[in-house]
Design a protein around this motif. Structure first.
Motif, mmCIF file in Angstrom:
data_model
loop_
_atom_site.group_PDB
_atom_site.id
_atom_site.type_symbol
_atom_site.label_atom_id
_atom_site.label_comp_id
_atom_site.label_asym_id
_atom_site.label_seq_id
_atom_site.Cartn_x
_atom_site.Cartn_y
_atom_site.Cartn_z
ATOM 1 N N UNK A 44 -6.923 2.845 3.626
ATOM 2 C CA UNK A 44 -7.233 1.548 4.235
ATOM 3 C C UNK A 44 -8.144 1.500 5.722
ATOM 4 N N UNK A 68 4.692 -9.953 -3.077
ATOM 5 C CA UNK A 68 3.455 -10.397 -1.475
ATOM 6 C C UNK A 68 2.382 -9.761 -2.343
ATOM 7 N N UNK A 113 -0.975 -12.107 -2.716
ATOM 8 C CA UNK A 113 -2.372 -11.672 -2.076
ATOM 9 C C UNK A 113 -3.581 -11.569 -2.821
ATOM 10 N N UNK A 116 -11.921 -8.292 3.531
ATOM 11 C CA UNK A 116 -10.864 -9.189 3.911
ATOM 12 C C UNK A 116 -9.888 -8.338 3.566
ATOM 13 N N UNK A 117 -9.174 -8.057 4.422
ATOM 14 C CA UNK A 117 -7.571 -6.636 4.189
ATOM 15 C C UNK A 117 -7.323 -7.606 4.181
ATOM 16 N N UNK A 118 -5.424 -7.453 2.735
ATOM 17 C CA UNK A 118 -4.699 -8.510 3.115
ATOM 18 C C UNK A 118 -3.350 -6.933 3.863
ATOM 19 N N UNK A 119 -2.703 -7.246 3.981
ATOM 20 C CA UNK A 119 -1.476 -6.535 5.138
ATOM 21 C C UNK A 119 -1.148 -5.669 3.472
ATOM 22 N N UNK A 120 -1.204 -4.585 4.321
ATOM 23 C CA UNK A 120 -0.346 -3.369 3.022
ATOM 24 C C UNK A 120 0.749 -3.938 3.343
#
Lengths: 341, 354
Positions: B78, B104, B108, B94-98
């Protein structure tokens, strides 16, 4: 006031406390949650504008919420009855694996796709039965009994699946869950039906009143003639059943059964239940609160993704939201130090 | 599912190797004509010159989602992607939560689809589980770049970026062949990662195939779980079981921290140890020359960064500048070179911290 002496939902009961603005217990708690949810939506609206208000976005939030939501409804019953079930995530994984084995898929292909759902629910209920018997008849503390189930179910799931993802190839099953009756995905309907059934069961049946009684005071419940041990087993079976159903929903969402499904869902479910206003020590439970709790967390996840927030900041905000939701409940609820319903 | 995949991977290594070189070249020269960021620490190559892809084009919005950073390599995936995206003035990342929860991760990706991003770079927690939503993204006209863990349907991604697990085993095996030479009694040991994963099976297969070329076999083999404590436990048992070892391959440099702790605790230094994945601390030990770690085999943590570079090119309808082909290849497989004290300086800048 013990819940046992006033087992009916106190929605209509107005507690008179002159000189201070208060609202009846459950309504007030839910109002706090609704405010928290509205604040979140406002944040989503201001930060992401139409991208948040888009209809598809709400469907995304609801679809994500539906799996955890069904688990949380089951968890609400166990916690209201004075117990805890740490195994829900593992049982979800085991049910998804068992319901997607080649044997199950073959039978489902020959007979009916509902076999997949039935298998998952049966596996979940069986796990709940074991946990329930350990707790009620074996006198094992619920935390320990379900912790053992959590570890064992995950292990069994890994053995059955050999840690591989099992792709479900039963087209009618997939078609059913990808349909959108009345504009909402089937998964969301399942969640709504489970939540409605849970609400009726907890608030409008003797089963629900007994659950609150057992959770509020075991000894009083026993003296009142409730078969506490049988009832406790039933609660764990119900919770396991919900986890199994959620396992089938997880297959519907991902097209695979996997031993990694549902990892840490026990924490998500407990957080949603407690934020929703169900007492962790039992004796008071609210399905509406649980549903709102689940929606708060899934909306939160959605807003984070939309706003491209840093991953570490997200964890902090989540912690803050839990505290704020509980504080709001206390602010509005009529609970001056007592554990009134 | 591992057998056919491995075969296809092997067939594509040639083409993919070329593509990988081109990708790295593109990466090195990307900030050649003065973008805002100025020279970054990664810009050590300096070669190339005049890569037409370096010029800013239309703005590309890329959504990125990967598993939780519970492991040094995954964390580096990441951070490398974010750093690389920041080098392009025409990329909005745009980075989604790992997350390790596929439920989930699917939501995303759905959010990215609703959002109408141009491309999605996705390292799925479970390739099969994310295939359906990736297909929906492709149907919505979004370029999906699949990184490291393959989807179950090739139509679910426009480009797939993979490491070379079989090649890692081959590289490690060939290096150990060079080290133990023609000593027929040499004891070769192996500490694998999570044994049930196809990637571990590919690595071990490559390792034993390469060892067979010089008449060696794996004498002692244990499996750990990619964690430091798992590596420590597995290595302690291995060292107890094998009182004398000539060469040891450890699949993963994150668990290697634990493996080294066990080796030090046992006071052993009679063998050559080869690592895997290529972490910065292992490379520093290799450079220092006074450790049992003599080499490591790279499994690039820059895969997602390359995925972002490729997503940008596909959306902007560009090609890999050094290839004749006018489209970006469908599959890019990265090379698994051996890092030794001789070439460690070349790889240290892109190594990850475990």
């Amino acid at each position: 006031m013990s819940a046992f002496t006033d087992p009916a939902p106190p929605a209509e009961t107005i507690h008179e406390r002159p000189g201070r603005f208060t609202l009846p217990g459950s309504l007030a708690r839910n109002l706090g949650l609704v405010i928290a949810l509205l604040v979140l939506c406002a944040v989503g609206w201001f930060t992401a504008d139409v991208r948040f208000l888009d209809g598809d976005n709400f469907v995304t939030i609801l679809r994500f919420a539906s799996v955890i939501g069904v688990v949380s409804v089951g968890m609400t019953f166990v916690i209201t009855g004075g117990g805890i079930d740490l195994s829900v995530g593992s049982v979800l994984g085991l049910a998804s694996v068992w319901a997607s084995t080649i044997a199950t898929q073959t039978i489902a292909g020959d007979v009916h796709w509902l076999v997949v759902v039935f298998t998952a629910c049966a596996v979940g209920a069986a796990c709940g039965l074991v946990s329930g018997i350990l707790v009620a008849y074996g006198k094992v503390v619920a935390f320990i009994a379900t912790l053992a189930m959590m570890v064992a179910a995950r292990g069994l799931a890994e053995i059955i699946s050999k840690k591989r993802s099992q792709i479900l190839d039963v087209p009618p099953f997939t078609d059913f869950f990808q349909a959108r009756p009345l504009g909402l995905p089937t998964l969301v309907w399942v969640f709504l039906i489970v939540a409605a059934a849970g609400w009726v069961l907890l608030n409008r049946t003797t089963f629900g009143r007994r659950t609150i009684a057992v959770g509020g005071n075991v000894e009083a419940a026993r003296l009142a003639g409730i078969r506490v041990r049988t009832h406790t087993v039933a609660l764990y079976v119900l919770c396991g059943f919900c986890s199994g159903l959620a396992g089938a929903m997880m297959i519907a969402r991902t097209t695979v059964g996997s031993s990694t499904h549902g990892s840490l869902y026990e924490l998500d479910a407990i957080a949603a239940v407690v934020v929703g206003g169900t007492l962790l020590i039992g004796g008071r439970g609210t399905i509406v609160g649980t549903v709102l709790g689940v929606l708060i967390f899934s909306t939160l996840n959605n807003i984070f993704t939309l706003n491209n927030l840093s991953i570490s900041a997200q964890a902090i905000v989540k912690g803050a939201i839990i505290v704020i939701a509980v504080l709001l409940q206390q602010r509005f609820a009529n609970r001056p130090g007592s554990s009134s319903p | 599912m591992s057998a056919p995949m491995t075969l296809r991977r092997r067939l594509l290594v040639g083409v993919a190797g070329l593509a990988a070189v081109a990708t790295f070249t593109a990466g090195c020269t990307s900030n050649e004509p003065p973008p805002e960021e100025g020279g970054t620490s990664e810009d050590t190559g300096g070669g190339g010159g005049g890569n037409p892809n370096a010029e800013a084009g239309e703005t590309v919005v890329i959504g990125f989602s990967a598993p939780a950073a519970d492991h040094g390599w995954m964390g580096a995936i990441t951070s490398a992607a974010e750093e690389h995206a920041a080098e392009y003035s025409d990329v909005e990342l745009r980075v989604a939560e790992g997350t390790n929860d596929v439920n989930l991760q699917i939501s995303q990706v759905e959010t990215f689809i609703n959002d109408g991003v141009d491309a999605i770079v996705l390292l799925p927690f479970d390739g099969a589980a994310l295939t359906e939503v990736a297909l929906r993204a492709m149907e919505a006209g979004i370029v999906v770049v699949n990184v490291d863990r393959e989807f179950s349907d090739p139509n679910a991604a426009r480009v797939t970026v993979l490491g070379d697990n079989y090649g890692m085993g081959v590289s490690a095996g060939q290096y150990i062949c060079e080290q133990v030479g023609d000593n027929p009694d040499a004891v070769v040991a192996e500490i694998a990662g999570i044994d049930s994963l196809p990637l571990t099976q590919d690595r071990s297969q490559g390792f034993s195939d390469a060892l067979a070329e010089c008449g060696q076999t794996v004498d002692n083999r244990v499996a750990a779980d990619f964690t430091i404590q798992g590596g420590e436990a597995a290595a302690s048992n291995l060292l107890q079981a094998a009182p004398q070892i000539d060469a040891l391959w450890n699949h993963d440099d994150d668990q290697g921290v634990g493996v080294l702790a066990a080796i030090e605790a046992a006071g052993r230094d009679e063998f050559v140890m080869v690592g895997g994945a290529g972490s910065a601390n292992m490379m520093e030990l290799i450079a220092s020359g006074d450790s049992v770690v003599q080499a490591t085999v790279i499994y690039p943590a820059t895969q997602a960064a390359d995925g972002i570079a490729l997503a940008r090119l596909v959306v902007q309808q560009r090609a890999l500048a050094d290839l004749v082909e006018v489209e970006v290849p469908r599959l890019v497989q990265l090379y698994a070179p051996v890092v030794t004290s001789e070439n460690v300086e070349q790889y240290l800048p892109t190594a990850f911290q475990s």
